[in-house]
Design a protein around this motif. Structure first.
Motif, PDB file in Angstrom:
ATOM      1  N   LEU A  95       0.627  -1.120   0.371  1.00  0.00           N
ATOM      2  CA  LEU A  95       0.051  -0.099  -0.500  1.00  0.00           C
ATOM      3  C   LEU A  95       1.054   1.300  -0.141  1.00  0.00           C
ATOM      4  CD1 LEU A  95      -2.543  -1.503   2.365  1.00  0.00           C
ATOM      5  CD2 LEU A  95      -2.692  -0.711   0.169  1.00  0.00           C
ATOM      6  N   GLY A  96       0.098   2.060  -0.774  1.00  0.00           N
ATOM      7  CA  GLY A  96       1.056   3.643  -0.430  1.00  0.00           C
ATOM      8  C   GLY A  96       2.246   4.077  -2.013  1.00  0.00           C
ATOM      9  N   ASN A  97       2.727   5.157  -1.620  1.00  0.00           N
ATOM     10  CA  ASN A  97       3.745   5.507  -2.354  1.00  0.00           C
ATOM     11  C   ASN A  97       5.398   5.450  -1.376  1.00  0.00           C
ATOM     12  OD1 ASN A  97       2.415   5.567  -5.428  1.00  0.00           O
ATOM     13  ND2 ASN A  97       1.508   7.139  -3.900  1.00  0.00           N
ATOM     14  N   GLY A  98       5.662   4.664  -2.117  1.00  0.00           N
ATOM     15  CA  GLY A  98       7.429   4.041  -0.985  1.00  0.00           C
ATOM     16  C   GLY A  98       8.447   4.841  -2.155  1.00  0.00           C
ATOM     17  N   PHE A  99       9.269   4.587  -1.888  1.00  0.00           N
ATOM     18  CA  PHE A  99      10.546   5.138  -2.099  1.00  0.00           C
ATOM     19  C   PHE A  99      10.218   4.955  -3.671  1.00  0.00           C
ATOM     20  CE2 PHE A  99      11.700   5.307   2.395  1.00  0.00           C
ATOM     21  CZ  PHE A  99      11.568   6.870   2.376  1.00  0.00           C
ATOM     22  N   ALA A 100      10.737   5.444  -4.579  1.00  0.00           N
ATOM     23  CA  ALA A 100      10.626   4.718  -6.068  1.00  0.00           C
ATOM     24  C   ALA A 100      11.267   5.650  -7.083  1.00  0.00           C
ATOM     25  CB  ALA A 100       9.384   4.118  -6.487  1.00  0.00           C
ATOM     26  N   ARG A 101      12.297   5.092  -8.064  1.00  0.00           N
ATOM     27  CA  ARG A 101      12.773   6.211  -8.717  1.00  0.00           C
ATOM     28  C   ARG A 101      11.450   6.974  -9.913  1.00  0.00           C
ATOM     29  NH1 ARG A 101      17.273   3.128  -8.356  1.00  0.00           N
ATOM     30  NH2 ARG A 101      18.896   4.258  -7.712  1.00  0.00           N
ATOM     31  N   ARG A 263      -8.763  20.227  -5.092  1.00  0.00           N
ATOM     32  CA  ARG A 263      -8.530  22.436  -5.241  1.00  0.00           C
ATOM     33  C   ARG A 263      -8.324  22.707  -3.447  1.00  0.00           C
ATOM     34  NH1 ARG A 263      -7.059  22.296 -10.463  1.00  0.00           N
ATOM     35  NH2 ARG A 263      -8.910  21.947 -11.691  1.00  0.00           N
ATOM     36  N   VAL A 264      -8.087  21.759  -2.704  1.00  0.00           N
ATOM     37  CA  VAL A 264      -7.505  22.019  -0.689  1.00  0.00           C
ATOM     38  C   VAL A 264      -6.513  21.130  -0.711  1.00  0.00           C
ATOM     39  CG1 VAL A 264     -10.003  22.458  -0.481  1.00  0.00           C
ATOM     40  CG2 VAL A 264      -8.689  19.857  -0.382  1.00  0.00           C
ATOM     41  N   LYS A 265      -5.808  22.380  -0.031  1.00  0.00           N
ATOM     42  CA  LYS A 265      -4.468  21.973   0.037  1.00  0.00           C
ATOM     43  C   LYS A 265      -4.211  20.678   1.003  1.00  0.00           C
ATOM     44  CE  LYS A 265      -2.228  26.415  -0.646  1.00  0.00           C
ATOM     45  NZ  LYS A 265      -1.628  27.762  -0.046  1.00  0.00           N
ATOM     46  N   ASN A 266      -4.498  19.507   0.755  1.00  0.00           N
ATOM     47  CA  ASN A 266      -4.244  18.400   1.563  1.00  0.00           C
ATOM     48  C   ASN A 266      -3.718  17.602   0.589  1.00  0.00           C
ATOM     49  OD1 ASN A 266      -6.256  17.514   0.830  1.00  0.00           O
ATOM     50  ND2 ASN A 266      -7.652  17.892   2.392  1.00  0.00           N
ATOM     51  N   ALA A 267      -2.948  15.860   1.220  1.00  0.00           N
ATOM     52  CA  ALA A 267      -3.218  15.137   0.952  1.00  0.00           C
ATOM     53  C   ALA A 267      -3.256  13.369   1.457  1.00  0.00           C
ATOM     54  CB  ALA A 267      -1.365  14.714  -0.109  1.00  0.00           C
ATOM     55  N   ARG A 268      -3.831  12.534   1.019  1.00  0.00           N
ATOM     56  CA  ARG A 268      -3.499  10.989   1.570  1.00  0.00           C
ATOM     57  C   ARG A 268      -2.706  10.680   1.750  1.00  0.00           C
ATOM     58  NH1 ARG A 268      -7.630   8.592  -2.527  1.00  0.00           N
ATOM     59  NH2 ARG A 268      -5.872   9.341  -4.082  1.00  0.00           N
ATOM     60  N   VAL A 269      -2.065  10.161   3.509  1.00  0.00           N
ATOM     61  CA  VAL A 269      -1.222   9.885   3.524  1.00  0.00           C
ATOM     62  C   VAL A 269      -1.054   8.451   2.916  1.00  0.00           C
ATOM     63  CG1 VAL A 269       0.355   9.066   5.461  1.00  0.00           C
ATOM     64  CG2 VAL A 269      -0.499  11.747   5.819  1.00  0.00           C
ATOM     65  N   CYS A 270      -2.069   7.871   3.235  1.00  0.00           N
ATOM     66  CA  CYS A 270      -1.794   6.873   3.143  1.00  0.00           C
ATOM     67  C   CYS A 270      -1.969   5.712   1.604  1.00  0.00           C
ATOM     68  CB  CYS A 270      -3.265   5.657   3.012  1.00  0.00           C
ATOM     69  SG  CYS A 270      -4.968   5.892   2.379  1.00  0.00           S
ATOM     70  N   ALA A 271      -2.564   7.214   0.396  1.00  0.00           N
ATOM     71  CA  ALA A 271      -3.012   6.604  -0.385  1.00  0.00           C
ATOM     72  C   ALA A 271      -1.464   7.484  -1.591  1.00  0.00           C
ATOM     73  CB  ALA A 271      -4.035   6.746  -1.508  1.00  0.00           C
ATOM     74  N   ASP A 272      -2.146   9.135  -1.154  1.00  0.00           N
ATOM     75  CA  ASP A 272      -0.444   9.739  -1.398  1.00  0.00           C
ATOM     76  C   ASP A 272       0.676   9.900  -1.736  1.00  0.00           C
ATOM     77  OD1 ASP A 272      -3.085  10.806  -3.951  1.00  0.00           O
ATOM     78  OD2 ASP A 272      -3.343  12.212  -1.837  1.00  0.00           O
ATOM     79  N   GLY A 273       1.076   9.186   0.251  1.00  0.00           N
ATOM     80  CA  GLY A 273       2.408   9.092   0.137  1.00  0.00           C
ATOM     81  C   GLY A 273       2.266   7.315   0.449  1.00  0.00           C
ATOM     82  N   PRO A 274       3.353   6.939   2.031  1.00  0.00           N
ATOM     83  CA  PRO A 274       3.285   7.844   3.192  1.00  0.00           C
ATOM     84  C   PRO A 274       4.474   8.838   2.196  1.00  0.00           C
ATOM     85  CG  PRO A 274       3.766   5.899   3.266  1.00  0.00           C
ATOM     86  CD  PRO A 274       3.540   6.374   2.430  1.00  0.00           C
ATOM     87  N   VAL A 275       5.028   8.646   1.506  1.00  0.00           N
ATOM     88  CA  VAL A 275       6.666   9.006   0.950  1.00  0.00           C
ATOM     89  C   VAL A 275       6.278  10.680   0.126  1.00  0.00           C
ATOM     90  CG1 VAL A 275       8.377   8.724   0.090  1.00  0.00           C
ATOM     91  CG2 VAL A 275       7.845   7.098   0.992  1.00  0.00           C
ATOM     92  N   PHE A 276       6.829  11.515   0.214  1.00  0.00           N
ATOM     93  CA  PHE A 276       6.372  12.774  -0.239  1.00  0.00           C
ATOM     94  C   PHE A 276       8.021  13.623  -0.715  1.00  0.00           C
ATOM     95  CE2 PHE A 276       2.365  11.948   2.394  1.00  0.00           C
ATOM     96  CZ  PHE A 276       1.370  12.241   1.091  1.00  0.00           C
ATOM     97  N   ASP A 277       7.839  14.388  -1.191  1.00  0.00           N
ATOM     98  CA  ASP A 277       9.524  14.943  -1.580  1.00  0.00           C
ATOM     99  C   ASP A 277       8.515  16.163  -0.309  1.00  0.00           C
ATOM    100  OD1 ASP A 277      10.521  17.316  -2.210  1.00  0.00           O
ATOM    101  OD2 ASP A 277      10.763  16.737  -4.413  1.00  0.00           O
ATOM    102  N   ALA A 278       9.803  16.401   0.467  1.00  0.00           N
ATOM    103  CA  ALA A 278       9.719  17.013   2.046  1.00  0.00           C
ATOM    104  C   ALA A 278       8.893  18.494   1.327  1.00  0.00           C
ATOM    105  CB  ALA A 278      10.629  17.471   2.596  1.00  0.00           C
ATOM    106  N   LYS A 279       9.119  18.710  -0.242  1.00  0.00           N
ATOM    107  CA  LYS A 279       8.936  20.981  -0.447  1.00  0.00           C
ATOM    108  C   LYS A 279       7.742  21.133  -0.743  1.00  0.00           C
ATOM    109  CE  LYS A 279      11.403  21.198  -4.321  1.00  0.00           C
ATOM    110  NZ  LYS A 279      12.150  19.377  -4.215  1.00  0.00           N
ATOM    111  N   LYS A 280       7.260  19.603  -0.621  1.00  0.00           N
ATOM    112  CA  LYS A 280       5.444  19.744  -1.104  1.00  0.00           C
ATOM    113  C   LYS A 280       4.823  19.222   0.261  1.00  0.00           C
ATOM    114  CE  LYS A 280       6.027  17.542  -5.434  1.00  0.00           C
ATOM    115  NZ  LYS A 280       6.345  16.810  -6.899  1.00  0.00           N
ATOM    116  N   VAL A 281       4.964  19.536   1.295  1.00  0.00           N
ATOM    117  CA  VAL A 281       4.391  18.786   2.578  1.00  0.00           C
ATOM    118  C   VAL A 281       4.421  20.407   3.253  1.00  0.00           C
ATOM    119  CG1 VAL A 281       3.888  17.820   4.331  1.00  0.00           C
ATOM    120  CG2 VAL A 281       4.578  16.688   2.114  1.00  0.00           C
ATOM    121  N   ASP A 282       3.378  20.722   4.179  1.00  0.00           N
ATOM    122  CA  ASP A 282       3.112  21.773   5.000  1.00  0.00           C
ATOM    123  C   ASP A 282       3.463  21.327   6.333  1.00  0.00           C
ATOM    124  OD1 ASP A 282       2.913  24.157   6.936  1.00  0.00           O
ATOM    125  OD2 ASP A 282       1.241  24.511   6.357  1.00  0.00           O
ATOM    126  N   LEU A 283       4.289  21.133   7.113  1.00  0.00           N
ATOM    127  CA  LEU A 283       5.268  20.192   8.517  1.00  0.00           C
ATOM    128  C   LEU A 283       4.731  21.862   9.623  1.00  0.00           C
ATOM    129  CD1 LEU A 283       7.732  18.492   7.816  1.00  0.00           C
ATOM    130  CD2 LEU A 283       5.794  17.413   7.671  1.00  0.00           C
TER     131      LEU A 283
END
Length: 284
Positions: A95-101, A263-283
């Motif tokens: 499940l989810g998107n991992g570390f992949a080229r 059109r909102v500033k969110n992402a689903r961690v389970c499906a769009d992540g859990p891996v993200f480019d840190a620049k794209k996430v508001d922490l």
């Protein structure tokens, strides 16, 4: 890659540290799993309907096994800690998107810094092993020729910076086998007294890319460190999940930009992540 439900056979189940357990599963899910993904493990108690999401620690495609390392935090994971070899568990994954080229979350690098905090350590072990193999080459660094080392598939030397509460550590042998290990602890009983960023500075760790998994305060500090040093940074988010497949929206995280669909500033961690480019996430 497609997810599938499997009745996985338990090969090993053992404690690693206080409240931390390792589970080795024989499952066809291993054929397609990549570092950074997770599986949903179902309770055998019919009263517990929701599965427990657990990140993948190690993948052995030849043996058809996945290793899961998890912390007991409730009745579901407490049940898993009592399971015995030879028994079975229903598992959904990968499940989810991992570390992949192909996903843009595994850039070419030679000196990656892998940072894990607490139960964010296990996925960093799997990533380090993937990087040491040169992605999907399937060879060990010792098997590489000098020409390969100097050429397109030059071998990667990871530094793993792992943060623990105290000296009750886990997976340190696996970390050392995959690269240089640097340890930080909250109480100073082992390694650097302080955070993983304190350890990076004290041990003068340098690299050309940063990968991290752990609690949000740690990820916030890691993102700031990467920005200060102009390094690409990819993070694996930890959020409470319910369905694990993106339907319930229980695990959304804030993003810098609005997505094209909602059109909102969110992402689903389970499906769009859990891996993200840190620049794209508001922490923040």
């Amino acid at each position: 890659m497609s997810k599938q439900m499997d009745q996985a056979r338990v090969l090993e189940s053992e404690p690693l540290a206080e409240g931390v357990f390792s589970l080795l599963l024989q499952t066809k899910i291993a054929e397609e799993a990549v570092a950074g993904q997770f599986v949903s493990v179902y309770s055998r108690d019919g009263a517990r309907l929701l599965p427990r999401p657990i990140s993948i620690c190690q993948i052995d495609r030849d043996a058809g096994t996945l290793r899961l390392v998890y912390r007991v935090v409730g009745r579901g994971t407490e049940e898993f800690s009592r399971i015995k070899a030879g028994e079975s568990l229903r598992v959904l994954g990968p499940l989810g998107n991992g570390f992949a080229r192909e996903a843009g979350t595994l850039p070419d690098c030679r000196r990656p810094i892998l940072i894990g905090g607490g139960i964010g350590i296990p996925p960093m072990v799997g990533l380090a092993e993937t990087l040491r193999r040169g992605g999907d080459l399937g060879e060990s660094p010792s098997d590489a020729s000098d020409q390969e080392r100097d050429g397109e598939h030059a071998w990667v030397e990871p530094t793993l910076v792992m943060g623990y509460r105290d000296d009750d550590t886990f997976l340190t042998e696996e970390c050392r086998a995959a690269g240089r290990l640097v340890i930080a602890s909250d109480d100073g009983s082992i390694g650097t007294h302080g955070t993983v960023i304190d350890a990076i500075r004290e041990q003068r760790v340098t690299g050309d890319a940063v990968f991290a998994c752990g609690p949000k305060p740690m990820l916030r500090a890691v993102k700031a460190y990467a920005e200060q040093n102009k390094l690409p940074c990819f993070i694996s988010m930890e959020e409470r999940m319910a369905c694990g497949i993106g339907a319930c929206l229980a695990c959304v995280c804030r993003t810098v930009d609005a997505d094209d669909h909602s059109r909102v500033k969110n992402a689903r961690v389970c499906a769009d992540g859990p891996v993200f480019d840190a620049k794209k996430v508001d922490l923040s």
